[in-house]
Write a protein that holds these residues in place. Structure first.
Motif, PDB file in Angstrom:
ATOM      1  N   VAL A   8      34.069  54.008  36.475  1.00 49.80           N
ATOM      2  CA  VAL A   8      35.468  54.041  35.749  1.00 49.80           C
ATOM      3  C   VAL A   8      35.429  55.497  35.039  1.00 49.80           C
ATOM      4  N   ARG A   9      34.230  56.186  34.630  1.00 47.47           N
ATOM      5  CA  ARG A   9      34.362  57.398  34.073  1.00 47.47           C
ATOM      6  C   ARG A   9      34.660  58.512  35.004  1.00 47.47           C
ATOM      7  N   LEU A  10      34.626  58.373  36.207  1.00 47.12           N
ATOM      8  CA  LEU A  10      34.750  59.506  37.178  1.00 47.12           C
ATOM      9  C   LEU A  10      36.407  59.824  37.223  1.00 47.12           C
ATOM     10  N   PRO A  11      36.614  61.089  37.682  1.00 47.05           N
ATOM     11  CA  PRO A  11      37.871  61.626  37.564  1.00 47.05           C
ATOM     12  C   PRO A  11      38.965  60.836  38.382  1.00 47.05           C
ATOM     13  N   HIS A  12      39.891  60.320  37.815  1.00 48.02           N
ATOM     14  CA  HIS A  12      40.947  59.516  38.571  1.00 48.02           C
ATOM     15  C   HIS A  12      40.677  57.983  38.929  1.00 48.02           C
ATOM     16  N   ALA A  13      39.187  57.720  38.715  1.00 42.48           N
ATOM     17  CA  ALA A  13      38.850  56.391  39.061  1.00 42.48           C
ATOM     18  C   ALA A  13      39.212  55.295  37.905  1.00 42.48           C
ATOM     19  N   GLY A  14      40.122  54.500  38.109  1.00 41.61           N
ATOM     20  CA  GLY A  14      40.558  53.398  37.066  1.00 41.61           C
ATOM     21  C   GLY A  14      41.869  53.899  36.698  1.00 41.61           C
ATOM     22  N   ASP A  15      42.248  54.921  36.938  1.00 40.92           N
ATOM     23  CA  ASP A  15      43.627  55.201  36.421  1.00 40.92           C
ATOM     24  C   ASP A  15      44.724  54.306  37.120  1.00 40.92           C
ATOM     25  N   HIS A  16      44.619  53.835  38.197  1.00 40.15           N
ATOM     26  CA  HIS A  16      45.746  53.088  38.788  1.00 40.15           C
ATOM     27  C   HIS A  16      45.077  51.734  39.045  1.00 40.15           C
ATOM     28  N   LEU A  17      43.890  51.206  38.354  1.00 37.34           N
ATOM     29  CA  LEU A  17      43.561  50.075  38.627  1.00 37.34           C
ATOM     30  C   LEU A  17      44.515  48.880  38.023  1.00 37.34           C
ATOM     31  N   GLU A  18      44.732  47.914  38.970  1.00 33.81           N
ATOM     32  CA  GLU A  18      45.465  46.810  38.643  1.00 33.81           C
ATOM     33  C   GLU A  18      44.638  45.523  38.924  1.00 33.81           C
ATOM     34  N   VAL A  19      44.862  44.658  38.431  1.00 33.96           N
ATOM     35  CA  VAL A  19      44.576  43.448  38.576  1.00 33.96           C
ATOM     36  C   VAL A  19      44.929  42.688  39.734  1.00 33.96           C
ATOM     37  N   MET A  20      43.907  42.022  40.388  1.00 38.37           N
ATOM     38  CA  MET A  20      44.427  41.346  41.912  1.00 38.37           C
ATOM     39  C   MET A  20      45.135  40.081  41.579  1.00 38.37           C
ATOM     40  N   ASP A  21      46.240  39.761  41.751  1.00 36.40           N
ATOM     41  CA  ASP A  21      47.158  38.662  41.788  1.00 36.40           C
ATOM     42  C   ASP A  21      46.557  37.595  42.592  1.00 36.40           C
ATOM     43  N   GLU A  22      45.811  36.872  41.967  1.00 38.46           N
ATOM     44  CA  GLU A  22      45.333  35.564  42.764  1.00 38.46           C
ATOM     45  C   GLU A  22      46.500  34.526  43.198  1.00 38.46           C
ATOM     46  N   ARG A  23      47.415  34.859  42.674  1.00 32.96           N
ATOM     47  CA  ARG A  23      48.695  33.609  42.700  1.00 32.96           C
ATOM     48  C   ARG A  23      49.217  33.849  44.036  1.00 32.96           C
ATOM     49  N   GLY A  24      49.375  35.191  44.715  1.00 31.16           N
ATOM     50  CA  GLY A  24      49.979  35.347  45.707  1.00 31.16           C
ATOM     51  C   GLY A  24      51.611  35.437  45.294  1.00 31.16           C
ATOM     52  N   VAL A  25      52.411  35.059  46.495  1.00 38.43           N
ATOM     53  CA  VAL A  25      54.212  34.935  46.083  1.00 38.43           C
ATOM     54  C   VAL A  25      54.214  33.695  45.635  1.00 38.43           C
ATOM     55  N   GLY A  26      55.390  33.471  45.181  1.00 36.17           N
ATOM     56  CA  GLY A  26      55.890  32.244  44.422  1.00 36.17           C
ATOM     57  C   GLY A  26      56.084  31.114  45.385  1.00 36.17           C
ATOM     58  N   GLY A  27      56.208  30.245  44.781  1.00 40.39           N
ATOM     59  CA  GLY A  27      56.491  29.083  45.799  1.00 40.39           C
ATOM     60  C   GLY A  27      57.439  29.015  46.877  1.00 40.39           C
ATOM     61  N   ARG A  28      58.834  29.321  46.113  1.00 43.20           N
ATOM     62  CA  ARG A  28      59.908  29.490  47.032  1.00 43.20           C
ATOM     63  C   ARG A  28      59.640  30.629  47.981  1.00 43.20           C
ATOM     64  N   GLU A  29      59.248  31.568  47.671  1.00 42.90           N
ATOM     65  CA  GLU A  29      59.259  32.764  48.671  1.00 42.90           C
ATOM     66  C   GLU A  29      58.279  32.309  49.881  1.00 42.90           C
ATOM     67  N   ALA A  30      57.038  31.700  49.290  1.00 46.35           N
ATOM     68  CA  ALA A  30      55.958  31.299  50.444  1.00 46.35           C
ATOM     69  C   ALA A  30      56.719  30.343  51.226  1.00 46.35           C
ATOM     70  N   LEU A  31      57.317  29.397  50.818  1.00 43.42           N
ATOM     71  CA  LEU A  31      58.017  28.472  51.642  1.00 43.42           C
ATOM     72  C   LEU A  31      58.945  29.125  52.800  1.00 43.42           C
ATOM     73  N   ARG A  32      59.738  30.139  52.242  1.00 45.15           N
ATOM     74  CA  ARG A  32      60.679  31.010  53.120  1.00 45.15           C
ATOM     75  C   ARG A  32      59.816  31.736  54.066  1.00 45.15           C
ATOM     76  N   LEU A  33      58.794  32.487  53.678  1.00 50.58           N
ATOM     77  CA  LEU A  33      57.879  33.188  54.517  1.00 50.58           C
ATOM     78  C   LEU A  33      57.308  32.233  55.614  1.00 50.58           C
ATOM     79  N   LEU A  34      56.928  31.171  55.249  1.00 46.57           N
ATOM     80  CA  LEU A  34      56.519  29.982  56.339  1.00 46.57           C
ATOM     81  C   LEU A  34      57.382  29.708  57.316  1.00 46.57           C
ATOM     82  N   ILE A  35      58.811  29.488  56.834  1.00 41.65           N
ATOM     83  CA  ILE A  35      59.775  29.017  57.634  1.00 41.65           C
ATOM     84  C   ILE A  35      60.306  30.280  58.575  1.00 41.65           C
TER      85      ILE A  35
END
Length: 540
Positions: free
Chosen positions: A173-200
């Motif tokens: 993470v000390r390397l140039p630019h490494a970690g500047d845009h690091l975002e936590v991975m969202d393990e939840r995925g999409v919300g329940g309503r949106e997930a249902l809509r995608l499946l349909i």
């Protein structure tokens, strides 16, 4: 990054067999499905807290800080096990599940931040191989030392290994630019309503969810069989841990071989459909062997086969199945399918297993559970065939609609049917279709399939694009077109002339330097600058 993945999964696989063995020795393998049901809900809550903590910390330093805390948790559980309370083994099992999720998501989140798409395709196989080798080393440490050192003391070794891993992460993470845009991975995925809509709304997403669901169901049955067989044949917790660790050694080494040496070959030689069918057919074959032999080695082999293919060939194949989806939909749907659908299927599998093994249910033993595996195999094979057909339909449709963004492709895996569809697009008179096909072939590292006949295409944009792609590889077929490329230096289009100079320099033709010098005074500035840069890079 290779060292990071190696050490992280060495630390994890030291304790991974212990999480299951301690629970089995304390509460019995028959109670594992209850814990799987509860853990799915608890992990969702704990992951939400993790994401909030991650967001509150400084972005660049959040990852090493949390990993240091994870190493500290190993020491905390070492202290708790001294109390000999049964609830500690329950907490340790859930902690093991969370640790596996965190280590995987943290590693690939950082890898995606450090490398761009082209670097990712070249390096992800290598740095991902470190995880397989680290898993084998960690499991080997447990298999060979658990009875001598005791399972509790292995937690300290795991903590020390993870502490060294933190040092590597700090360096990264000390390397140039490494970690500047690091975002936590969202393990939840999409919300329940949106997930249902995608499946349909999306048949493709429904099919992908079905494939993931059957994979999780089959894996849960095999895991339960191994746990019950270990409990029935081993005397104490350390002996169970040794058996589970030995199985993990074999599956880690086999996974490394399959991922590095076989996955790409299977996709290129046999296609997506064979890759999709190998795991369910393997599950059915191993279930038959277990029923006929009733031997411990059979269920251990089933576990090795399942995990080896699931985290190498099958996982890579599922990544290919996501390819036809538009980038924004793919990024929203993938966490839902990979995480939420996987957890839902595991919860459903836990309910099914409880009904199968409970005395008030069917009362099956570990060997008889293979009947359930055979039923799962039948449904899984049918779903795999449907997934293959849906993939081909969706991919052809996405080519027409231009929904796949070549810049977002981070894999070079594609089967013969995919490549055939793209090569067919090269013969179309439509300029946009040809350019799109070239970009996709380039993104999939199939630049050699861009035919030199495109140098005579009516569109100057196609001619220039074909020249740029051909310049990146030195195939004998392309080099035969050097006389044509020399004539293209006089093309009416400036971009074509510049691309022709680049191509000539790339092929290192004996007269390239002379040709480039003649164009240093070209009236078109872009051509003269291109000639100057090519000469400077040639050393002549």
């Amino acid at each position: 990054m290779f060292g990071y993945s190696f050490l992280a999964f060495t630390a994890y696989n030291i304790i991974q067999p212990l999480t299951r063995s301690k629970f089995i020795s304390s509460l019995g393998a028959a109670n594992l499905p209850y814990l799987i049901l509860v853990s799915g809900f608890l992990i969702g809550i704990l992951m939400l807290g993790y994401m909030r903590l991650y967001s509150a910390l400084p972005r660049r330093w959040a990852l090493p800080i949390i990993q240091a805390g994870m190493a500290g948790m190993m020491f905390v559980f070492w202290l708790l096990f001294q109390t000999k309370q049964e609830w500690v083994s329950v907490g340790f099992y859930i902690w093991g599940l969370i640790l596996g999720i965190l280590l995987i998501s943290q590693f690939w989140t950082l890898a995606n931040d450090v490398y761009d798409a082209r670097q990712a395709k070249r390096l992800f196989g290598l740095i991902g191989g470190g995880a397989c080798l680290g898993g084998a080393v960690g499991a080997m440490i447990t298999a060979t030392r658990v009875e001598a050192l005791g399972s509790n003391n292995l937690l300290l070794i795991s903590a020390a290994t993870l502490a060294v891993c933190v040092g590597l992460v700090l360096k990264i993470v000390r390397l140039p630019h490494a970690g500047d845009h690091l975002e936590v991975m969202d393990e939840r995925g999409v919300g329940g309503r949106e997930a249902l809509r995608l499946l349909i709304e999306s048949r493709h997403i429904r099919v992908l969810a079905g494939v993931v669901g059957f994979a999780a169901l089959g894996a849960a049955i095999v895991d339960q069989q191994l746990s019950m067989a270990a409990e029935a044949t081993r005397a104490d917790g350390d002996a169970i841990a040794r058996l589970l660790a030995q199985v993990t050694v074999y599956l880690s080494l086999a996974g490394f071989v399959v991922q590095v040496a076989l996955t790409s070959r299977i996709h290129r030689s046999f296609g997506i459909v064979v890759a999709l069918l190998l795991l369910p057919i393997g599950l059915g074959a191993s279930a038959t062997v277990i029923l006929l032999s009733g031997a411990l080695w059979a269920v251990a082999g089933a576990r090795v086969l399942d995990t080896t293919l699931r985290y190498s060939l099958d996982k890579t194949t599922r990544e290919v199945l996501f390819l036809p989806l538009p980038a924004d939909l793919r990024f929203r749907a993938k966490p839902f399918i990979d995480v939420t659908m996987d957890r839902f299927a595991k919860a459903a599998a836990a309910v099914l297993i409880l009904a199968l093994i409970h005395p008030s249910g069917f009362g099956l033993d570990w060997q008889q559970l293979s009947f359930a595996s055979l039923f799962v195999t039948a449904g899984w094979v049918a779903m795999a065939v449907v997934a293959w057909r849906e993939y081909l339909r969706a991919f052809r449709a996405s080519i027409v609609s231009r929904e796949i963004a070549p810049a977002t492709i981070r894999t070079d895996v594609a089967d013969a049917a995919t490549i055939e569809a793209l090569v067919d697009e090269l013969s179309r008179p439509d300029e946009r279709a040809v350019l799109y096909a070239i970009d996709l072939l380039d993104a999939l590292d199939r630049r050699n399939l861009v035919t030199p006949l495109l140098l005579q295409h009516a569109s100057p944009r196609v001619r220039a694009k074909a020249l740029r792609v051909m310049a990146t590889f030195g195939s004998p077929i392309a080099s035969r077109w050097i006389p044509t490329i020399e004539r293209m230096v006089q093309d009416e289009d400036v971009d074509v002339r510049a691309a022709a100079l680049h191509a000539l320099a790339g092929f290192s033709h004996e007269d390239a330097a002379v040709l480039l010098r003649r164009h240093l005074d070209d009236v078109e500035p872009r051509v003269s600058v291109t000639a100057a840069i090519a000469l400077a890079n040639s050393g002549r």
